[in-house]
Motif scaffolding. Structure first.
Motif, PDB file in Angstrom:
ATOM      1  N   THR A   1      -1.030  10.648   2.687  1.00 41.46           N
ATOM      2  CA  THR A   1      -0.537  11.867   1.769  1.00 41.46           C
ATOM      3  C   THR A   1       0.946  12.093   2.030  1.00 41.46           C
ATOM      4  O   THR A   1       1.261  11.969   3.149  1.00 41.46           O
TER       5      THR A   1
ATOM      6  N   ASP B   1      -5.047  -1.055   4.850  1.00 40.44           N
ATOM      7  CA  ASP B   1      -5.955  -0.074   4.022  1.00 40.44           C
ATOM      8  C   ASP B   1      -5.762   1.378   4.820  1.00 40.44           C
ATOM      9  O   ASP B   1      -6.654   2.136   4.678  1.00 40.44           O
ATOM     10  N   LYS B   2      -4.579   1.671   5.400  1.00 35.85           N
ATOM     11  CA  LYS B   2      -4.314   2.983   5.839  1.00 35.85           C
ATOM     12  C   LYS B   2      -4.212   4.069   4.564  1.00 35.85           C
ATOM     13  O   LYS B   2      -3.600   3.647   3.259  1.00 35.85           O
ATOM     14  N   LYS B   3      -4.829   5.141   4.569  1.00 32.44           N
ATOM     15  CA  LYS B   3      -4.856   6.246   3.663  1.00 32.44           C
ATOM     16  C   LYS B   3      -3.577   6.970   3.773  1.00 32.44           C
ATOM     17  O   LYS B   3      -2.986   7.027   5.090  1.00 32.44           O
TER      18      LYS B   3
ATOM     19  N   LEU C   1     -12.077   9.496   8.931  1.00 37.81           N
ATOM     20  CA  LEU C   1     -11.345   8.285   8.843  1.00 37.81           C
ATOM     21  C   LEU C   1     -11.001   7.595   9.965  1.00 37.81           C
ATOM     22  O   LEU C   1     -10.957   6.393  10.069  1.00 37.81           O
TER      23      LEU C   1
ATOM     24  N   GLN D   1       5.789   4.455   2.145  1.00 35.50           N
ATOM     25  CA  GLN D   1       4.835   3.819   1.142  1.00 35.50           C
ATOM     26  C   GLN D   1       4.935   2.344   1.163  1.00 35.50           C
ATOM     27  O   GLN D   1       3.974   1.797   1.259  1.00 35.50           O
TER      28      GLN D   1
ATOM     29  N   ASP E   1      -5.256   4.998  10.892  1.00 32.76           N
ATOM     30  CA  ASP E   1      -6.198   5.006   9.951  1.00 32.76           C
ATOM     31  C   ASP E   1      -5.524   5.787   8.564  1.00 32.76           C
ATOM     32  O   ASP E   1      -5.821   5.446   7.634  1.00 32.76           O
ATOM     33  N   LYS E   2      -4.807   6.837   9.031  1.00 34.98           N
ATOM     34  CA  LYS E   2      -4.332   7.477   7.915  1.00 34.98           C
ATOM     35  C   LYS E   2      -2.992   8.098   8.298  1.00 34.98           C
ATOM     36  O   LYS E   2      -2.662   8.369   9.451  1.00 34.98           O
TER      37      LYS E   2
ATOM     38  N   LYS F   1     -13.855  10.111   4.274  1.00 43.06           N
ATOM     39  CA  LYS F   1     -14.225   9.067   3.449  1.00 43.06           C
ATOM     40  C   LYS F   1     -15.376   9.516   2.821  1.00 43.06           C
ATOM     41  O   LYS F   1     -16.442   9.879   3.308  1.00 43.06           O
TER      42      LYS F   1
ATOM     43  N   GLY G   1      -1.082  13.519  -2.988  1.00 38.63           N
ATOM     44  CA  GLY G   1      -2.306  14.145  -2.111  1.00 38.63           C
ATOM     45  C   GLY G   1      -1.988  15.662  -2.028  1.00 38.63           C
ATOM     46  O   GLY G   1      -0.975  15.943  -2.263  1.00 38.63           O
TER      47      GLY G   1
ATOM     48  N   ALA H   1      -8.520  15.045   1.952  1.00 36.76           N
ATOM     49  CA  ALA H   1      -7.573  14.130   2.319  1.00 36.76           C
ATOM     50  C   ALA H   1      -7.708  13.244   3.642  1.00 36.76           C
ATOM     51  O   ALA H   1      -7.153  12.420   4.148  1.00 36.76           O
ATOM     52  N   TYR H   2      -8.668  13.865   4.654  1.00 39.69           N
ATOM     53  CA  TYR H   2      -9.145  13.357   5.697  1.00 39.69           C
ATOM     54  C   TYR H   2     -10.586  12.740   5.759  1.00 39.69           C
ATOM     55  O   TYR H   2     -11.035  12.752   7.142  1.00 39.69           O
TER      56      TYR H   2
END
Ligand code: NAI
Ligand code: MG
Length: 487
Positions: free
Chosen positions: A264, A260-262, A159, A253, A238-239, A485, A472, A482-483
């Motif tokens: 969990t 577009d941050k992922k 990611l 949240q 990014d995450k 794409k 997640g 979760a880490y």
């Protein structure tokens, strides 16, 4: 060591048996670990990390601000675009294995520091936290060169930069849960430990430095909520991976919506521990104790709501009270201690607030007659019976050694009661019958359901919640997913 006042059960007492502290190396002051170097916080500010069992200062820790976080994210991006991003999975795996082995070598030191800084009994940090943290690194090291097998017929990409924020209840273990899968998948990391328990993450930074991991792959920035918010809001992250309170989870949240941050989020819980009438009662009583009193109840998946089938309620509650009376509350460094210190003054106040609410709501309270140290933050193990489904202490997360007890007649009734909560992290089921286990586990709305055990963790099995317990998974292949794409 707190002396037991009620000796009638055991008739004897343990002599103090504290773990030594002469082998640990702690600095008076810790800077930030950014781009492979120790750097001063740009504000020049430090805060104290204290020992919650005696309120003494252990060390000073740097308070990172937005500028420091920016530096850390830039370092992580540079490493991602550079050495780390170009490295093969096989080579990445070697570094992760090396970190795991070095942690094992320093296990005793890490366990003592975890106990000093966080207040948990040495028995837990030594036998659970530290070995499990090492195992997470070992487990994910194995995946680093097998990503194509982990996700067959899919294109697997990392990611980028992962921003990770962790709580104070399992400091090193949470760092391992977050860092190990991120590195195995090829990401770089900016991690912030909780303000009351930064020291083992800083020791991990020393290990990482010594391991020769390329600069910037893992950056550790210490500080408070503002530091965490700076990570979450940084445009080049990014995450976001967060473990902590549901309130902060909601803030995060909102903050990342529209980006577009992922993410969990692993948040609070109010997990049900269910004892059916055919359960092995003595084992179940041990499971109840382990479910809620383990780590002073500072466990997001703590079995804090007990449901006992009516026909065995009296015997279970009596045995539980007897067991409570034999628990040792006191010096966390003592190897006999069952219940250590509450992590902070604020958390102790929160727990006391809920105990008061329980009494005011008319619930019946039972506390073990143990004496507790006068200095430090301690709370005796506490039971509440005569509670209603709507009681505040049944609905809200207390995050302390406080158990509510309700009874039920039928399995359908207990499923309904157990699921009547805004959370859904874990549950426990105690019965002799496999068919009952399957019936309950499929109907309980919780991420993890333990059968005839409680609070068992393993790097290979995923962990995470339903509803307000977050989304997640961490651990296992799900935790790796979760880490990455996938396409
Ligand atoms: P918290 O959620 O405030 O702290 C967790 C982490 O988030 C810490 O590293 C903190 O510095 C950071 N943080 C705080 N505000 C932030 C923000 N706005 N943005 C980004 N990061 C932020 O938890 P706290 O206040 O220490 O404990 C309060 C309650 O939360 C506890 O009583 C318990 O009920 C629950 N909790 C749940 C945990 C879990 O494992 N699910 C762990 C710790 C607390
Ligand atoms: Mg501390």
């Amino acid at each position: 060591m707190a002396k037991k006042t009620d000796k009638k059960l055991s008739g004897w007492d343990f002599s103090p048996s504290p773990e030594g502290t002469s082998h640990i190396a702690l600095k008076d002051k810790y800077d930030l670990f950014i781009d492979g170097k120790w750097v001063k916080p740009s504000s020049g500010k430090y805060f104290d990390s204290i020992n919650p069992s005696n309120e003494e200062k252990i060390s000073s820790v740097a308070h990172a601000n937005q500028a420091d976080v920016d530096k850390a994210v830039k370092a992580a991006r540079k490493a991602y675009n550079g050495a780390w991003g170009k490295m093969s999975g096989k080579e990445r795996g070697k570094y992760i294995y090396r970190i795991a082995r070095m942690m094992q070598e320093k296990a005793r030191e890490l366990a003592v520091i975890e106990t000093l800084d966080g207040g948990k009994p040495i028995r837990e940090s030594r036998d659970i936290d530290i070995p499990l943290a090492c195992n997470h690194f070992f487990y994910y090291a194995g995946w680093a060169d097998k990503l194509d097998y982990a996700f067959p017929n899919r294109k697997v990409e990392s990611l980028g930069v992962a921003g990770q924020i962790i709580p104070w209840n399992f400091p090193l273990l949470m760092a391992a849960w977050k860092i190990a899968p991120a590195l195995a998948a090829g990401n770089t990391v900016v991690l912030k430990p909780a303000e009351s328990t930064s020291l083992t993450a800083l020791k991990l930074a020393e290990i990482i430095e010594e391991s020769g991991l390329p600069a910037g792959v893992v950056n550790i920035v210490t500080g408070f909520g503002d530091t965490g918010a700076a990570i979450v809001n940084h445009p080049d992250v990014d995450k976001v991976a967060f473990t902590g309170s549901t309130d902060v989870g909601k803030i995060i949240q909102k903050a990342i919506s529209g980006t577009d941050k992922k993410a969990t989020l692993e948040l609070g819980g109010k997990s049900a521990n269910i004892i059916l009438e055919d359960a092995p009662i003595d084992q179940a009583v041990e499971g109840i104790v382990n479910g809620i009193f383990f780590n002073q109840g500072h466990v997001c998946c703590a079995g804090s709501r007990l449901f006992v089938q009516e026909s065995v309620a009296e015997v279970v509650i009596n045995k539980l009270k007897q067991r409570l009376d034999s628990l040792y509350v006191g010096n966390p460094l003592d190897k006999n201690t069952d219940i250590g210190a509450i992590n902070s003054k604020e958390q102790l106040q929160t727990i006391k607030k809920y105990i008061k609410i329980g009494q005011e709501e008319g619930a019946e309270m039972y506390q073990s007659p143990c004496s507790i140290p006068t200095k430090g933050y301690f709370c005796p193990p506490t039971l509440f019976t005569n509670v209603a489904q709507s009681s505040v202490i049944v609905q809200e997360e207390i995050f302390g050694p406080v158990l509510t007890i309700q009874t039920f007649r039928t399995v359908d009734e207990v499923i309904q009661k157990a699921n009547n909560t805004p959370f859904g992290l874990a549950a426990g089921v105690w019965t002799d019958k496999g068919s009952r286990i399957f019936n309950l586990t499929t109907k309980l709305r919780a991420g993890v359901v333990w059968a005839n055990t409680y609070n068992k963790f393993d790097p290979t099995s995923p962990f995470g919640g339903y509803k307000e317990s977050g989304f997640g998974r961490e651990g296992g292949l799900h935790g790796l997913e979760a880490y990455v794409k996938l396409s």
